[in-house]
Design an enzyme around this catalytic site. Structure first.
Site, PDB file in Angstrom:
ATOM      1  N   SER A   3      31.182  25.907  46.069  1.00  0.00           N
ATOM      2  CA  SER A   3      30.932  27.003  45.142  1.00  0.00           C
ATOM      3  C   SER A   3      29.434  27.075  44.900  1.00  0.00           C
ATOM      4  O   SER A   3      28.803  26.055  44.582  1.00  0.00           O
ATOM      5  CB  SER A   3      31.669  26.775  43.820  1.00  0.00           C
ATOM      6  OG  SER A   3      31.554  27.900  42.974  1.00  0.00           O
ATOM      7  N   GLU A   4      28.858  28.261  45.059  1.00  0.00           N
ATOM      8  CA  GLU A   4      27.398  28.377  45.086  1.00  0.00           C
ATOM      9  C   GLU A   4      26.725  27.995  43.768  1.00  0.00           C
ATOM     10  O   GLU A   4      25.510  27.766  43.739  1.00  0.00           O
ATOM     11  CB  GLU A   4      26.991  29.807  45.472  1.00  0.00           C
ATOM     12  CG  GLU A   4      27.348  30.841  44.438  1.00  0.00           C
ATOM     13  CD  GLU A   4      27.110  32.252  44.955  1.00  0.00           C
ATOM     14  OE1 GLU A   4      26.364  32.974  44.297  1.00  0.00           O
ATOM     15  OE2 GLU A   4      27.670  32.615  45.996  1.00  0.00           O
TER      16      GLU A   4
END
Length: 218
Positions: A45-46
């Site tokens: 997840s960025e």
């Protein structure tokens, strides 16, 4: 036709053992729920998490553990939390094998528009800019038509672009499509109960059909 869950289940079949996968906001986040149990896949997840698990059950949410879309998520054993600089360092260094994004429009050349509708206020392009510039394998999860019934698979995007010639595959409620290097959407599979004629009518961009098109099996 497929619903959002069906789209996510079909995209999960594109993930291979050992992959590091980034899930974008929207339909892509659902893919986390359908990774085969015997497969070693690491979801990124960025906002700074490696080792994202499926969504938590009601009552088991931790408000401090969220994805890039601010949804509560779970962490798998061995997962790691870090800052966004480290996260985007991974992305820009091409350490992510597969990126799954939502989109408002995709062109037959693989251009993607997924961040802005003119006249509507947004905070900015966000991480999509880095993802489309760095990822070598991008699959788009999207609705085939908009609320007005107009195709979102187009000859050219009408909305501001996020990236150019970067999308490799698209999964919609109607089917699965390869975006060919020379341009065009090649129909690979059609959703159960959806005919090739239905897909032709819903696709404004160049649609390529070769032989019999099988139904999606999930």
């Amino acid at each position: 036709m497929l619903d959002k869950t069906g789209i996510a289940k079909r995209i999960a079949k594109e993930i291979k053992d050992g992959y590091y996968v980034n899930l974008g906001i929207g339909i892509p986040t659902l893919v986390a729920n359908y990774i085969p149990e015997n497969m070693d896949v690491v979801l990124q997840s960025e906002n700074g998490l490696l080792g994202m698990g499926p969504f938590p059950f009601e009552g088991e949410e931790d408000p401090d553990v969220i994805n890039a879309g601010k949804q509560t998520i779970t962490m798998l054993p061995g997962s790691a939390i870090f800052d966004s600089a480290m996260s985007f360092g991974m992305i820009r260094a091409k350490k992510v094998n597969l990126t799954i994004l939502g989109a408002m429009e995709v062109s037959e050349n693989g251009d993607i528009a997924n961040w802005k509708i003119p006249g509507k206020m947004v905070k900015g392009m966000g991480g999509a800019m880095d993802l489309v510039a760095s990822a070598e394998n991008i699959i788009v999860a999207m609705q085939h038509v908009n609320k007005a019934g107009e195709s979102k698979l187009l000859p050219q995007c009408t909305l501001p672009l996020t990236g150019v010639r970067c999308v490799k595959k698209i999964v919609t409620e109607l089917g699965v499509f390869d975006v060919l290097p020379e341009g065009g959407f090649k129909l690979l599979e059609r959703a159960p109960g959806v005919s090739v004629e239905d897909i032709k009518k819903a696709t404004a961009g160049k649609l390529i059909i070769a032989g019999e098109v099988p139904e999606i099996v999930i």
